[in-house]
Design an enzyme around this catalytic site. Structure first.
Site, PDB file in Angstrom:
ATOM      1  CB  ALA A 133       4.426 -17.134 -27.472  1.00 25.48           C
ATOM      2  NE  ARG A 170      12.081 -12.633 -22.253  1.00 22.06           N
ATOM      3  CZ  ARG A 170      13.265 -12.121 -22.818  1.00 22.06           C
ATOM      4  NH1 ARG A 170      14.233 -12.931 -22.352  1.00 22.06           N
ATOM      5  NH2 ARG A 170      13.237 -11.139 -23.457  1.00 22.06           N
ATOM      6  CB  SER A 176       4.692   0.514 -22.955  1.00 24.61           C
ATOM      7  OG  SER A 176       5.319   0.753 -21.424  1.00 24.61           O
ATOM      8  CE1 TYR A 220       9.326  -0.619 -25.054  1.00 23.12           C
ATOM      9  CE2 TYR A 220       8.865   0.021 -23.188  1.00 23.12           C
ATOM     10  CZ  TYR A 220       9.235  -0.564 -23.602  1.00 23.12           C
ATOM     11  OH  TYR A 220       7.939  -1.366 -23.429  1.00 23.12           O
ATOM     12  CB  ALA A 221       9.678   6.413 -25.190  1.00 16.98           C
TER      13      ALA A 221
HETATM   14  N1  NAD Z   1       7.670  -5.733 -19.038  1.00 16.84           N
HETATM   15  C1  NAD Z   1       7.025  -4.112 -18.539  1.00 16.84           C
HETATM   16  O1  NAD Z   1       7.479  -4.013 -17.836  1.00 16.84           O
HETATM   17  C2  NAD Z   1       6.422  -4.169 -19.684  1.00 16.84           C
HETATM   18  C3  NAD Z   1       5.529  -2.935 -19.297  1.00 16.84           C
HETATM   19  C4  NAD Z   1       5.134  -2.335 -20.461  1.00 16.84           C
HETATM   20  C5  NAD Z   1       4.729  -2.578 -21.822  1.00 16.84           C
HETATM   21  N2  NAD Z   1       5.789  -3.774 -21.626  1.00 16.84           N
HETATM   22  C6  NAD Z   1       5.589  -4.329 -23.579  1.00 16.84           C
HETATM   23  O2  NAD Z   1       5.282  -5.793 -23.134  1.00 16.84           O
HETATM   24  C7  NAD Z   1       5.405  -6.435 -24.084  1.00 16.84           C
HETATM   25  C8  NAD Z   1       5.498  -8.156 -23.396  1.00 16.84           C
HETATM   26  O3  NAD Z   1       7.154  -8.022 -22.863  1.00 16.84           O
HETATM   27  P1  NAD Z   1       7.385  -8.335 -21.654  1.00 16.84           P
HETATM   28  O4  NAD Z   1       7.580  -7.892 -20.371  1.00 16.84           O
HETATM   29  O5  NAD Z   1       6.392 -10.015 -21.351  1.00 16.84           O
HETATM   30  O6  NAD Z   1       9.155  -9.171 -22.042  1.00 16.84           O
HETATM   31  P2  NAD Z   1       9.963  -9.120 -23.140  1.00 16.84           P
HETATM   32  O7  NAD Z   1      10.216  -7.921 -23.644  1.00 16.84           O
HETATM   33  O8  NAD Z   1      11.002 -10.367 -22.986  1.00 16.84           O
HETATM   34  O9  NAD Z   1       8.589 -10.040 -23.846  1.00 16.84           O
HETATM   35  C9  NAD Z   1       9.064  -9.247 -25.402  1.00 16.84           C
HETATM   36  C10 NAD Z   1       9.036 -10.868 -25.947  1.00 16.84           C
HETATM   37  O10 NAD Z   1       8.768 -10.551 -27.709  1.00 16.84           O
HETATM   38  C11 NAD Z   1      10.325 -11.533 -28.618  1.00 16.84           C
HETATM   39  N3  NAD Z   1      10.316 -10.785 -29.329  1.00 16.84           N
HETATM   40  C12 NAD Z   1      11.459  -9.517 -29.224  1.00 16.84           C
HETATM   41  N4  NAD Z   1      11.841  -9.647 -30.418  1.00 16.84           N
HETATM   42  C13 NAD Z   1      11.387 -10.605 -31.548  1.00 16.84           C
HETATM   43  C14 NAD Z   1      11.391 -11.012 -32.889  1.00 16.84           C
HETATM   44  N5  NAD Z   1      11.345  -9.755 -33.894  1.00 16.84           N
HETATM   45  N6  NAD Z   1      10.225 -12.042 -33.121  1.00 16.84           N
HETATM   46  C15 NAD Z   1      10.006 -12.586 -32.386  1.00 16.84           C
HETATM   47  N7  NAD Z   1       9.958 -11.938 -31.247  1.00 16.84           N
HETATM   48  C16 NAD Z   1      10.573 -11.170 -30.706  1.00 16.84           C
HETATM   49  C17 NAD Z   1      10.989 -11.818 -26.966  1.00 16.84           C
HETATM   50  O11 NAD Z   1      11.398 -13.003 -27.320  1.00 16.84           O
HETATM   51  C18 NAD Z   1       9.740 -11.785 -25.803  1.00 16.84           C
HETATM   52  O12 NAD Z   1      10.219 -13.043 -25.786  1.00 16.84           O
HETATM   53  C19 NAD Z   1       6.388  -6.106 -24.960  1.00 16.84           C
HETATM   54  O13 NAD Z   1       5.370  -5.425 -25.979  1.00 16.84           O
HETATM   55  C20 NAD Z   1       6.847  -5.014 -24.095  1.00 16.84           C
HETATM   56  O14 NAD Z   1       7.355  -3.216 -24.665  1.00 16.84           O
HETATM   57  C21 NAD Z   1       6.301  -4.756 -21.019  1.00 16.84           C
END
Ligand code: NAD
Length: 257
Positions: free
Chosen positions: A15, A17, A148, A162-163
């Site tokens: 949460a 970001r 995703s 990741y994929a």
């Molecule tokens: N941004 C994109 O284009 C996109 C697209 C598809 C899916 N997603 C998915 O959306 C989700 C959120 O991603 P986002 O883009 O908002 O930004 P992000 O990838 O920065 O968000 C992920 C959050 O998870 C936290 N995190 C990472 N490792 C952690 C851990 N071990 N314990 C607790 N928290 C941890 C990070 O600090 C971050 O705040 C992710 O699962 C990401 O894969 C993002």
């Protein structure tokens, strides 16, 4: 359609970001008590301040690594204890590529491979393990996993783990849905398209250059990039009573068919 989460307790991982922050804020704005975790403390506190400006809910933040099963159990237990035993919604948004970049298959280290799977998939599993028994006691619950679009196509990131992780989340969602449905718990996923939510995504966007960015936008039927709020809206629908008969699905929210 009116969606409201007064008197509901919601746990959100990741949460600090982007998508997780928007999800936490959306629930707080609609009256929920949100227990939010991440490993980035200052950003998590910013999320809390932003969310609490929006509505009459409340947000409690905890620094918890989703790779730590005991810490996840403790987080969910604390949230439930505050709310007379109730966990209504559990959402796993922690994930992403953890700062990694595209590499040839042969250069990827074991730690790089495992860390992305751990945070994205095992984290979702630990959250579900912690929340489901409490939800089952009350005969109602919602588990939501942020996957995703990479799970349905290939990943723009070029990162193998990741994929694999995002695709594994689809299977986890289906399997949990089957097991937990009789207890009144639905389990669904959301598959966002690309959005500029964090430094990894920003780097990827810059690497596209002007022409690549233009192409990316043209590939979207709705000609704009997604915003974290687009995903929060889908999450709130899945968490609401309107989604009562929907389970095991991962819906693509990406501005394109
Ligand atoms: N941004 C994109 O284009 C996109 C697209 C598809 C899916 N997603 C998915 O959306 C989700 C959120 O991603 P986002 O883009 O908002 O930004 P992000 O990838 O920065 O968000 C992920 C959050 O998870 C936290 N995190 C990472 N490792 C952690 C851990 N071990 N314990 C607790 N928290 C941890 C990070 O600090 C971050 O705040 C992710 O699962 C990401 O894969 C993002």
């Amino acid at each position: 359609m009116h969606i409201d989460f007064q008197n509901q307790t919601v746990v959100v991982t990741g949460a600090a970001r982007g998508i997780g922050r928007a999800i936490a804020a959306g629930f707080v704005a609609r009256g929920a008590l949100v227990y939010a975790c991440d490993i980035l403390e200052p950003e998590l506190r910013e999320s809390q301040a932003l969310a609490e400006e929006l509505g009459n809910g409340r947000m409690v933040v905890r620094v918890v690594n989703v790779r730590d099963r005991d810490a996840m159990q403790a987080l969910v237990r604390e949230a439930a204890d505050t709310a007379a035993g109730a966990i209504d919604v559990a959402i796993h948004a922690a994930g992403g590529v953890l700062g990694q970049v595209r590499q040839p298959l042969t250069s990827v280290t074991a730690d790089q491979w495992h860390s992305i799977l751990d945070v994205n998939v095992t984290g979702a599993f630990y959250l579900s393990q912690a929340a489901a028994p409490l939800m089952a006691e009350r005969g109602r619950g919602r588990i939501i996993v942020i996957s995703s679009r990479a799970a349905f196509k290939t990943s723009l990131t070029g990162i193998h783990s990741y994929a694999a992780a995002k695709t594994a989340q689809l299977g986890l969602v289906r399997q949990l849905a089957l097991e937990l449905g009789p207890a009144g718990i639905t389990v669904n996923g959301i598959a966002p398209g690309f959005m500029r939510t964090n430094p990894d995504a920003e780097r990827q966007w810059e690497a596209e250059g002007a022409d690549g960015q233009d192409e990316m936008l043209k590939r979207l039927a709705i000609r704009r990039l997604g915003r974290p709020e687009d995903i929060a809206h889908a999450a709130m629908f899945l968490a609401s009573d309107y989604a009562e008969w929907m389970t095991g699905q991962t819906i693509q929210v990406c501005g394109a068919p």
